[in-house]
Motif scaffolding. Structure first.
Motif, PDB file in Angstrom:
ATOM      1  N   TYR A 189       0.836  -1.202   0.000  1.00 28.68           N
ATOM      2  CA  TYR A 189       0.000   0.000   0.000  1.00 28.68           C
ATOM      3  C   TYR A 189       0.874   1.256   0.000  1.00 28.68           C
ATOM      4  O   TYR A 189       2.061   1.201   0.353  1.00 28.68           O
ATOM      5  CB  TYR A 189      -0.928  -0.012   1.221  1.00 28.68           C
ATOM      6  N   PRO A 190       0.289   2.421  -0.410  1.00 30.92           N
ATOM      7  CA  PRO A 190       1.062   3.670  -0.430  1.00 30.92           C
ATOM      8  C   PRO A 190       1.718   3.974   0.915  1.00 30.92           C
ATOM      9  O   PRO A 190       1.181   3.644   1.976  1.00 30.92           O
ATOM     10  CB  PRO A 190       0.009   4.723  -0.799  1.00 30.92           C
ATOM     11  N   SER A 191       2.897   4.602   0.854  1.00 26.58           N
ATOM     12  CA  SER A 191       3.713   4.994   2.007  1.00 26.58           C
ATOM     13  C   SER A 191       4.367   3.796   2.693  1.00 26.58           C
ATOM     14  O   SER A 191       4.872   3.925   3.817  1.00 26.58           O
ATOM     15  CB  SER A 191       2.915   5.818   3.031  1.00 26.58           C
ATOM     16  N   GLN A 192       4.386   2.626   2.019  1.00 21.16           N
ATOM     17  CA  GLN A 192       5.109   1.481   2.553  1.00 21.16           C
ATOM     18  C   GLN A 192       6.434   1.318   1.800  1.00 21.16           C
ATOM     19  O   GLN A 192       6.539   1.643   0.624  1.00 21.16           O
ATOM     20  CB  GLN A 192       4.285   0.199   2.423  1.00 21.16           C
ATOM     21  N   ILE A 193       7.439   0.817   2.532  1.00 19.62           N
ATOM     22  CA  ILE A 193       8.743   0.522   1.948  1.00 19.62           C
ATOM     23  C   ILE A 193       8.991  -0.967   2.062  1.00 19.62           C
ATOM     24  O   ILE A 193       8.858  -1.550   3.141  1.00 19.62           O
ATOM     25  CB  ILE A 193       9.873   1.275   2.687  1.00 19.62           C
ATOM     26  N   LEU A 194       9.353  -1.595   0.947  1.00 17.39           N
ATOM     27  CA  LEU A 194       9.758  -2.996   0.950  1.00 17.39           C
ATOM     28  C   LEU A 194      11.160  -3.099   0.356  1.00 17.39           C
ATOM     29  O   LEU A 194      11.451  -2.467  -0.666  1.00 17.39           O
ATOM     30  CB  LEU A 194       8.796  -3.879   0.145  1.00 17.39           C
ATOM     31  N   SER A 195      12.005  -3.875   1.001  1.00 18.17           N
ATOM     32  CA  SER A 195      13.323  -4.135   0.440  1.00 18.17           C
ATOM     33  C   SER A 195      13.311  -5.506  -0.245  1.00 18.17           C
ATOM     34  O   SER A 195      12.499  -6.374   0.091  1.00 18.17           O
ATOM     35  CB  SER A 195      14.402  -4.093   1.532  1.00 18.17           C
ATOM     36  N   ILE A 196      14.186  -5.656  -1.212  1.00 17.43           N
ATOM     37  CA  ILE A 196      14.322  -6.910  -1.949  1.00 17.43           C
ATOM     38  C   ILE A 196      15.763  -7.358  -1.780  1.00 17.43           C
ATOM     39  O   ILE A 196      16.691  -6.654  -2.190  1.00 17.43           O
ATOM     40  CB  ILE A 196      13.979  -6.718  -3.443  1.00 17.43           C
ATOM     41  N   VAL A 197      15.965  -8.500  -1.129  1.00 14.78           N
ATOM     42  CA  VAL A 197      17.315  -8.946  -0.788  1.00 14.78           C
ATOM     43  C   VAL A 197      17.581 -10.327  -1.382  1.00 14.78           C
ATOM     44  O   VAL A 197      16.657 -11.097  -1.644  1.00 14.78           O
ATOM     45  CB  VAL A 197      17.526  -8.974   0.739  1.00 14.78           C
ATOM     46  N   GLY A 198      18.865 -10.624  -1.555  1.00 12.79           N
ATOM     47  CA  GLY A 198      19.276 -11.902  -2.099  1.00 12.79           C
ATOM     48  C   GLY A 198      20.644 -11.777  -2.729  1.00 12.79           C
ATOM     49  O   GLY A 198      21.134 -10.663  -2.964  1.00 12.79           O
ATOM     50  N   PRO A 199      21.297 -12.895  -3.036  1.00  8.84           N
ATOM     51  CA  PRO A 199      22.630 -12.849  -3.637  1.00  8.84           C
ATOM     52  C   PRO A 199      22.605 -12.165  -5.005  1.00  8.84           C
ATOM     53  O   PRO A 199      21.558 -12.082  -5.658  1.00  8.84           O
ATOM     54  CB  PRO A 199      23.009 -14.337  -3.776  1.00  8.84           C
ATOM     55  N   THR A 200      23.764 -11.703  -5.439  1.00 11.56           N
ATOM     56  CA  THR A 200      23.892 -11.136  -6.773  1.00 11.56           C
ATOM     57  C   THR A 200      23.477 -12.182  -7.809  1.00 11.56           C
ATOM     58  O   THR A 200      23.897 -13.344  -7.749  1.00 11.56           O
ATOM     59  CB  THR A 200      25.345 -10.697  -7.039  1.00 11.56           C
ATOM     60  N   GLY A 201      22.615 -11.790  -8.733  1.00 14.06           N
ATOM     61  CA  GLY A 201      22.148 -12.715  -9.766  1.00 14.06           C
ATOM     62  C   GLY A 201      20.968 -13.562  -9.348  1.00 14.06           C
ATOM     63  O   GLY A 201      20.506 -14.422 -10.114  1.00 14.06           O
ATOM     64  N   ALA A 202      20.431 -13.318  -8.133  1.00 15.33           N
ATOM     65  CA  ALA A 202      19.327 -14.151  -7.637  1.00 15.33           C
ATOM     66  C   ALA A 202      18.005 -13.839  -8.321  1.00 15.33           C
ATOM     67  O   ALA A 202      17.102 -14.676  -8.342  1.00 15.33           O
ATOM     68  CB  ALA A 202      19.172 -13.974  -6.127  1.00 15.33           C
ATOM     69  N   GLY A 203      17.865 -12.613  -8.862  1.00 20.25           N
ATOM     70  CA  GLY A 203      16.612 -12.274  -9.530  1.00 20.25           C
ATOM     71  C   GLY A 203      15.930 -11.036  -8.981  1.00 20.25           C
ATOM     72  O   GLY A 203      14.741 -10.826  -9.227  1.00 20.25           O
ATOM     73  N   LYS A 204      16.674 -10.200  -8.245  1.00 14.16           N
ATOM     74  CA  LYS A 204      16.074  -8.984  -7.676  1.00 14.16           C
ATOM     75  C   LYS A 204      15.627  -8.028  -8.785  1.00 14.16           C
ATOM     76  O   LYS A 204      14.505  -7.503  -8.764  1.00 14.16           O
ATOM     77  CB  LYS A 204      17.078  -8.294  -6.748  1.00 14.16           C
ATOM     78  N   SER A 205      16.496  -7.803  -9.756  1.00 17.26           N
ATOM     79  CA  SER A 205      16.146  -6.887 -10.847  1.00 17.26           C
ATOM     80  C   SER A 205      15.004  -7.438 -11.695  1.00 17.26           C
ATOM     81  O   SER A 205      14.202  -6.681 -12.240  1.00 17.26           O
ATOM     82  CB  SER A 205      17.375  -6.615 -11.722  1.00 17.26           C
ATOM     83  N   ARG A 206      14.900  -8.756 -11.793  1.00 11.68           N
ATOM     84  CA  ARG A 206      13.796  -9.364 -12.547  1.00 11.68           C
ATOM     85  C   ARG A 206      12.457  -9.061 -11.874  1.00 11.68           C
ATOM     86  O   ARG A 206      11.457  -8.787 -12.550  1.00 11.68           O
ATOM     87  CB  ARG A 206      14.016 -10.874 -12.638  1.00 11.68           C
ATOM     88  N   LEU A 207      12.436  -9.106 -10.538  1.00 15.07           N
ATOM     89  CA  LEU A 207      11.211  -8.771  -9.817  1.00 15.07           C
ATOM     90  C   LEU A 207      10.835  -7.311 -10.057  1.00 15.07           C
ATOM     91  O   LEU A 207       9.657  -6.993 -10.301  1.00 15.07           O
ATOM     92  CB  LEU A 207      11.376  -9.036  -8.319  1.00 15.07           C
ATOM     93  N   LEU A 208      11.819  -6.410  -9.997  1.00 16.10           N
ATOM     94  CA  LEU A 208      11.548  -5.003 -10.272  1.00 16.10           C
ATOM     95  C   LEU A 208      10.988  -4.822 -11.683  1.00 16.10           C
ATOM     96  O   LEU A 208      10.057  -4.049 -11.903  1.00 16.10           O
ATOM     97  CB  LEU A 208      12.821  -4.168 -10.109  1.00 16.10           C
ATOM     98  N   ALA A 209      11.548  -5.569 -12.636  1.00 16.48           N
ATOM     99  CA  ALA A 209      11.067  -5.467 -14.016  1.00 16.48           C
ATOM    100  C   ALA A 209       9.637  -5.993 -14.147  1.00 16.48           C
ATOM    101  O   ALA A 209       8.815  -5.419 -14.872  1.00 16.48           O
ATOM    102  CB  ALA A 209      11.999  -6.231 -14.953  1.00 16.48           C
ATOM    103  N   ASP A 210       9.319  -7.069 -13.444  1.00 15.74           N
ATOM    104  CA  ASP A 210       7.948  -7.602 -13.482  1.00 15.74           C
ATOM    105  C   ASP A 210       6.947  -6.566 -12.981  1.00 15.74           C
ATOM    106  O   ASP A 210       5.852  -6.414 -13.542  1.00 15.74           O
ATOM    107  CB  ASP A 210       7.849  -8.864 -12.615  1.00 15.74           C
ATOM    108  N   ILE A 211       7.322  -5.850 -11.915  1.00 12.93           N
ATOM    109  CA  ILE A 211       6.430  -4.822 -11.374  1.00 12.93           C
ATOM    110  C   ILE A 211       6.329  -3.656 -12.342  1.00 12.93           C
ATOM    111  O   ILE A 211       5.238  -3.141 -12.611  1.00 12.93           O
ATOM    112  CB  ILE A 211       6.927  -4.358  -9.997  1.00 12.93           C
ATOM    113  N   GLU A 212       7.462  -3.223 -12.893  1.00 10.90           N
ATOM    114  CA  GLU A 212       7.465  -2.075 -13.810  1.00 10.90           C
ATOM    115  C   GLU A 212       6.572  -2.329 -15.018  1.00 10.90           C
ATOM    116  O   GLU A 212       5.868  -1.430 -15.479  1.00 10.90           O
ATOM    117  CB  GLU A 212       8.890  -1.769 -14.264  1.00 10.90           C
ATOM    118  N   TRP A 213       6.590  -3.548 -15.523  1.00 10.25           N
ATOM    119  CA  TRP A 213       5.808  -3.868 -16.727  1.00 10.25           C
ATOM    120  C   TRP A 213       4.453  -4.472 -16.395  1.00 10.25           C
ATOM    121  O   TRP A 213       3.744  -4.922 -17.292  1.00 10.25           O
ATOM    122  CB  TRP A 213       6.604  -4.817 -17.622  1.00 10.25           C
ATOM    123  N   ALA A 214       4.089  -4.479 -15.093  1.00  9.46           N
ATOM    124  CA  ALA A 214       2.792  -5.016 -14.668  1.00  9.46           C
ATOM    125  C   ALA A 214       2.559  -6.385 -15.294  1.00  9.46           C
ATOM    126  O   ALA A 214       1.584  -6.621 -16.005  1.00  9.46           O
ATOM    127  CB  ALA A 214       1.662  -4.055 -15.020  1.00  9.46           C
TER     128      ALA A 214
END
Length: 330
Positions: A101-126
């Motif tokens: 919900y608005p005004s919430q902060i979530l962090s995304i953690v994991g080893p390099t190459g684990a898929g953090k940027s892929r999750l961000l891309a999934d959200i960006e492209w809905a």
């Protein structure tokens, strides 16, 4: 709605009146149809005015501009939901759904190459089950309108990447004014002052409105874009990839974003940032393996990290000033 109310609530309609050569300054107490009916036949004929056609054109113009500027209620974000997909082996992700919900902060953690940027891309492209992870994204508990996925003018997401470089030969003030004008923002000068003030509070070294954007350091550029995104951008979801090396005050940056009712998701390796978040998404092998609430014990530990971070920030400031470092006195 009277013309004066239209101009107050939707300032951009002044451009519509000007484009159609309509002088409304003496008709502010009339509705737009009443104003058109008050025109003489000669004036209507001279300006080729059909009251019904022009009234419909104004309605369409207001709808299009409201959508572009993010003013329509249908685009107001009330919740973002992530539905599970699978990891790189095809195994289902370890959660049922994640509501944010608005005004919430979530962090995304994991080893390099684990898929953090892929999750961000999934959200960006809905994503709608049409990416390598098979995840789906819901907006306001429903499938997103196609315009939110494909239209460049209706982006729900603003992404702040690790590297930012300006290529436009503009000064900071000119850059901010252009963005404010493109958004048809009211009080553009005041917004630009707010953004510049906030950016300087985030940056390690101050700059002013006359500084060329191409001469900004990496930290200054990041500070300017975070402040601009928080205060002026219509996008309610902010995706941040690796903010820890940005050369800015990270805590103030996050506080600024959530104070403007943004949803903030950040991929990070920094324990301070990870524990600043309300929750953290743990990525492993390309999938979400768990979602952890930040515990009271971790919040207490965060205070120790604050003290360590203050020591490091002070050391950076002293190094920049050419001072020698020494061990703190007992």
């Amino acid at each position: 709605m009277k013309i004066k109310e239209l101009l107050t609530q939707y300032p951009f309609v002044a451009d519509f009146f000007e484009q159609n050569r309509l002088e409304v300054s003496d008709a502010l107490e009339l509705t737009f149809p009443q104003f058109l009916e008050s025109l003489s036949e000669e004036e209507r004929e001279e300006k080729a005015i059909d009251p019904a056609v022009l009234t419909g054109a104004l309605d369409q113009y207001m709808q299009q501009m409201s959508a572009f500027l993010g003013l329509d209620d249908d685009r107001r974000l009330r919740s973002l939901t992530i539905l599970p997909g699978h990891d790189k082996t095809g195994k289902s992700e370890g959660f049922s759904r994640l509501d944010i919900y608005p005004s919430q902060i979530l962090s995304i953690v994991g080893p390099t190459g684990a898929g953090k940027s892929r999750l961000l891309a999934d959200i960006e492209w809905a994503a709608q089950g049409d990416t390598p992870t098979g995840r789906s994204i819901l907006i306001n508990d429903g499938a997103p309108d196609p315009k939110w996925r494909y239209s460049p003018n209706n982006k729900l997401v603003a992404q702040l990447s690790q590297n930012m470089n300006f290529v436009m030969d503009l000064r900071v003030g000119e850059f901010l004014q252009l963005h404010a004008q493109s958004r048809m923002a009211e009080n553009g000068d005041e917004l630009c002052r707010r953004i510049l003030k906030a950016a300087n509070e985030l940056a390690g070294e101050s700059f002013d409105r006359n500084t060329p954007v191409t001469s900004l350091s990496g930290g200054q550029s990041r500070a300017l874009m975070i402040a601009d995104t928080a205060i002026l951008s219509a996008s309610p979801i902010i995706l941040i990839d690796e903010i820890e090396n940005a050369g800015i005050d990270r805590q103030k940056a996050l506080q600024l974003l959530v104070s403007e009712e943004k949803i903030v998701l950040m991929a990070t390796h920094d324990p301070l940032l990870a524990l600043l978040a309300d929750r953290r998404i743990v990525i492993r092998g390309g999938g979400i393996c768990s979602i952890l609430e930040t515990s009271p014990e971790e919040k207490e530990l965060l205070q120790d990290f604050y003290r360590i971070d203050e020591i490091m920030q002070d050391a950076r400031r002293r190094l920049r000033a050419g001072e020698r470092l020494c061990a703190p006195t007992q």
